[in-house]
Design an enzyme around this catalytic site. Structure first.
Site, PDB file in Angstrom:
ATOM      1  N   SER A   7      -4.104   6.158  -0.619  1.00  0.00           N
ATOM      2  CA  SER A   7      -4.049   7.608  -0.412  1.00  0.00           C
ATOM      3  C   SER A   7      -2.630   8.161  -0.470  1.00  0.00           C
ATOM      4  O   SER A   7      -2.431   9.365  -0.404  1.00  0.00           O
ATOM      5  CB  SER A   7      -4.669   7.951   0.945  1.00  0.00           C
ATOM      6  OG  SER A   7      -3.861   7.405   1.954  1.00  0.00           O
ATOM      7  N   CYS A   8      -1.625   7.283  -0.574  1.00  0.00           N
ATOM      8  CA  CYS A   8      -0.252   7.803  -0.507  1.00  0.00           C
ATOM      9  C   CYS A   8       0.579   7.593  -1.767  1.00  0.00           C
ATOM     10  O   CYS A   8       1.066   8.562  -2.348  1.00  0.00           O
ATOM     11  CB  CYS A   8       0.479   7.180   0.680  1.00  0.00           C
ATOM     12  SG  CYS A   8      -0.199   7.718   2.244  1.00  0.00           S
TER      13      CYS A   8
END
Ligand code: UDX
Length: 435
Positions: free
Chosen positions: A265-266
């Site tokens: 997600s990053c």
């Protein structure tokens, strides 16, 4: 001291649970009622080692979880930890942080205390000052530095190590006025006496987070490029190369594991967001463009490797081992596996996937376009090629008996888990030259 935490994802929930387990009074807020219910019952709404236990300890102490912002009215610190996902053009989506700022503004309008509001979500430089602050001031009819303080405090925790990293962060970065930063510094110095603290202004704190994540992504794309070169050099091994260069203290040995490319997600979102931001600033982001491109190419290379081995994929069964973006999580956000499966489906392959934890989350994206196997053996049955993508421990135990029902024993191992196994198979590993 009462601490409010708005947004109970990996960062917010881990922070809330750890603080409450250390006997701080904590109120965690999230608008998702199902999530609130699960947490109240002592469970994280996602798989994260040690988190359920920490939540349970927190609930026995003074952890309140709710969807009601009015609980924030007597908080001394209010941390904003909502998601800042990616839009289709690569920019970050500030909808949730704007909403959080508005809701917090409305609450502090009615209170007499002077809270410190802290942006922990990852935000593009100038978001704290130009987006969050005006919303807070508008909805509270109050002023920064006078009626409340606003700081930014990026978070560096890793999924699968969320509790450990929250307990022992390697660094704390605080951006904002010296007076306000000092209050938060005191709080952290008590919580993490050994952790270095860097205080700076909003903008520098914001860019530190992007610099950090894009440097990590750069290391991964660098070693993946070297891995591709190694594959063309007979008998060479990227692992030994990584080990050797990692011994140079100027390079360091972490984040040099070649693989299918970075996901999660990053890193993908942050690299794309900083590329987009730098282009808005009129700066060519050639290095980060290459980092992003190499990551994309790595997945396409895996497709070519499979095609070289099995020819046309039409209706051939390909087994995908691992759907999560890394081991020990059920998170499939920006997972290379999902993107690779979509490429294989476009070539009409029949995909059977296995993952010890992430199948349900993958199903929410891929639905019935693929089959989901309960065991490794089932996943390999009648398969023309197996691709190892997530380095789950159980995949490193695969032996000849697991392979016996494959139609063709071809294995593409993106994590080199089976290098030393004497497999009766055509084995291709990312980063290894032909032996
Ligand atoms: C990352 C950062 O590490 C963390 O500091 C930040 O707060 C959030 O983003 P996370 O997304 O949990 O954390 O995953 P990370 O462990 O960094 O892995 C990201 C991806 O890179 C995974 O797909 C992983 O498999 C891949 N990776 C990582 C490699 O391919 N090789 C490596 O050497 C390390």
């Amino acid at each position: 001291m009462r601490i409010g935490i708005v947004g109970l994802g990996f960062v917010g929930l881990s922070f809330a649970a750890v603080l409450a387990s250390k006997r701080y009074q904590v109120v965690g807020i999230d608008l998702d009622k199902d999530k609130i219910l699960k947490i109240k019952n002592g469970y994280a709404p996602f798989h994260e080692p040690d988190l359920d236990q920490t939540i349970k300890t927190g609930l026995k102490n003074d952890l309140v979880v709710t969807d009601s912002f009015s609980e924030l009215d007597d908080c001394d610190f209010i941390f904003i930890t909502v998601g800042t996902p990616q839009q289709s053009n690569g920019k970050i989506d500030l909808t949730m942080i704007k909403r959080a700022a508005e809701d917090i503004g409305k609450i502090i309008k009615k209170t007499d205390n002077k809270p410190t509001i802290i942006v922990k979500s990852t935000v593009i430089p100038e978001t704290t000052e130009r987006t969050v602050l005006p919303i807070l001031e508008k909805y509270s009819s109050k002023k920064n530095h006078i009626d409340f303080d606003l700081l930014t405090n990026p978070e560096f925790l890793r999924e699968t190590k969320a509790v450990e990293d929250t307990l022992n962060p390697h660094l704390i970065v605080i951006g904002g006025s010296a007076v306000a930063a000092n209050k938060l510094k005191k709080f952290y110095a008590k919580l993490h006496p050994k952790t270095p603290i860097i205080t700076t202004n909003y903008q520098t704190a914001e860019i530190i987070k992007y610099a950090n994540n894009s440097f990590l992504a750069t290391k991964i794309s660098f070693i993946n490029q070297i891995a591709s070169i190694c594959e063309a050099i007979p008998s060479s091994n990227v692992e030994t190369v990584a080990k050797a260069i990692g011994m140079d203290p100027r390079i360091g040995n972490l984040f040099l594991n070649a693989g299918p490319g970075y996901g999660g997600s990053c890193l993908p979102k942050d690299v794309k967001a900083i590329i987009q931001f730098s282009s808005e600033c009129g700066i060519r982001s050639s290095l980060l463009d290459a980092v992003d491109q190499i990551n994309d190419d790595q997945m396409k290379r895996i497709v070519s490797i499979i095609e070289n081995k099995i020819g046309n994929m039409n209706r051939k069964t390909i087994s995908i081992l691992g759907l999560a973006f890394k081991a020990d999580t059920d998170d499939v956000r920006d997972s290379v596996s999902i993107k690779l499966i979509e490429l294989l489906l476009r070539k009409n392959a029949s995909v059977v996937a296995h993952d010890p934890k992430a199948s349900n989350n993958a199903k929410a994206i891929l639905g019935n376009k693929i089959k989901y196997a309960k065991s490794i053996k089932d996943a390999l049955k009648n398969s023309s090629c197996a691709v190892i993508l997530t380095p789950w421990k159980q995949y490193s135990k695969i032996s000849n008996s697991d392979l016996k029902d494959m139609r063709k024993r071809i294995i593409v191992d993106s994590r080199r888990l089976l290098v030393d196994h004497k497999l009766n198979a055509d084995y291709y590993a990312i980063g290894l030259g032909k032996r």
